[in-house]
Design a protein around this motif. Structure first.
Motif, PDB file in Angstrom:
ATOM      1  N   VAL A   7       6.796   7.744 -37.686  1.00 18.20           N
ATOM      2  CA  VAL A   7       5.913   8.413 -36.739  1.00 18.20           C
ATOM      3  C   VAL A   7       6.777   9.276 -35.841  1.00 18.20           C
ATOM      4  O   VAL A   7       7.828   8.846 -35.372  1.00 18.20           O
ATOM      5  CB  VAL A   7       5.136   7.368 -35.893  1.00 18.20           C
ATOM      6  N   VAL A   8       6.354  10.518 -35.620  1.00 15.50           N
ATOM      7  CA  VAL A   8       7.117  11.441 -34.780  1.00 15.50           C
ATOM      8  C   VAL A   8       6.218  12.001 -33.689  1.00 15.50           C
ATOM      9  O   VAL A   8       4.997  11.999 -33.813  1.00 15.50           O
ATOM     10  CB  VAL A   8       7.705  12.605 -35.608  1.00 15.50           C
ATOM     11  N   ASN A   9       6.845  12.474 -32.621  1.00 15.96           N
ATOM     12  CA  ASN A   9       6.146  13.192 -31.564  1.00 15.96           C
ATOM     13  C   ASN A   9       6.480  14.665 -31.690  1.00 15.96           C
ATOM     14  O   ASN A   9       7.645  15.035 -31.844  1.00 15.96           O
ATOM     15  CB  ASN A   9       6.576  12.683 -30.179  1.00 15.96           C
ATOM     16  N   VAL A  10       5.461  15.506 -31.614  1.00 15.74           N
ATOM     17  CA  VAL A  10       5.657  16.947 -31.661  1.00 15.74           C
ATOM     18  C   VAL A  10       5.781  17.432 -30.223  1.00 15.74           C
ATOM     19  O   VAL A  10       4.915  17.150 -29.392  1.00 15.74           O
ATOM     20  CB  VAL A  10       4.487  17.646 -32.377  1.00 15.74           C
ATOM     21  N   THR A  11       6.847  18.148 -29.927  1.00  7.28           N
ATOM     22  CA  THR A  11       7.061  18.660 -28.578  1.00  7.28           C
ATOM     23  C   THR A  11       6.135  19.840 -28.316  1.00  7.28           C
ATOM     24  O   THR A  11       5.562  20.409 -29.258  1.00  7.28           O
ATOM     25  CB  THR A  11       8.528  19.109 -28.388  1.00  7.28           C
ATOM     26  N   PRO A  12       5.979  20.244 -27.052  1.00  3.07           N
ATOM     27  CA  PRO A  12       5.165  21.433 -26.755  1.00  3.07           C
ATOM     28  C   PRO A  12       5.688  22.697 -27.448  1.00  3.07           C
ATOM     29  O   PRO A  12       4.937  23.635 -27.682  1.00  3.07           O
ATOM     30  CB  PRO A  12       5.265  21.569 -25.231  1.00  3.07           C
ATOM     31  N   GLU A  13       6.981  22.689 -27.816  1.00  2.00           N
ATOM     32  CA  GLU A  13       7.555  23.837 -28.544  1.00  2.00           C
ATOM     33  C   GLU A  13       7.312  23.717 -30.044  1.00  2.00           C
ATOM     34  O   GLU A  13       7.863  24.473 -30.827  1.00  2.00           O
ATOM     35  CB  GLU A  13       9.061  23.943 -28.269  1.00  2.00           C
ATOM     36  N   ARG A  14       6.532  22.718 -30.461  1.00  2.00           N
ATOM     37  CA  ARG A  14       6.198  22.465 -31.877  1.00  2.00           C
ATOM     38  C   ARG A  14       7.436  22.092 -32.679  1.00  2.00           C
ATOM     39  O   ARG A  14       7.661  22.540 -33.797  1.00  2.00           O
ATOM     40  CB  ARG A  14       5.504  23.666 -32.525  1.00  2.00           C
ATOM     41  N   GLN A  15       8.275  21.230 -32.116  1.00  2.00           N
ATOM     42  CA  GLN A  15       9.475  20.767 -32.802  1.00  2.00           C
ATOM     43  C   GLN A  15       9.427  19.251 -32.934  1.00  2.00           C
ATOM     44  O   GLN A  15       8.826  18.554 -32.116  1.00  2.00           O
ATOM     45  CB  GLN A  15      10.727  21.155 -32.017  1.00  2.00           C
TER      46      GLN A  15
END
Length: 77
Positions: A7-15
């Motif tokens: 599971v990953v979190n997508v940053t506001p910069e879409r990374q």
């Protein structure tokens, strides 16, 4: 080929940043990313579904004292 599920979190910069296992050597790889919509809501749906099928205990006892559920008694040979 190795499949790594996490599971990953997508940053506001879409990374995203992925920590790979130590047995993966440095180098260039072809990577496939599959995004499932909202992992948390999927788990919540499973929990809610499990709650719907709760049954209360009702002691019925055995059909007869000499009746068993051994495989030899259940199936004809």
């Amino acid at each position: 080929m190795k499949a790594i599920e996490t599971v990953v979190n997508v940053t506001p910069e879409r990374q995203i940043i992925v920590q790979l296992p130590p047995d993966i050597p440095a180098g260039e790889y072809q990577v496939v990313i599959v995004l499932n919509e909202s992992v948390k809501s999927d788990k919540l749906a499973v929990k809610n579904q499990a709650k719907r099928f709760e049954y209360s205990d009702y002691p019925v006892g055995l059909v007869a004292d000499n009746f068993t559920f051994r495989r030899e008694d259940l199936y004809d040979r």
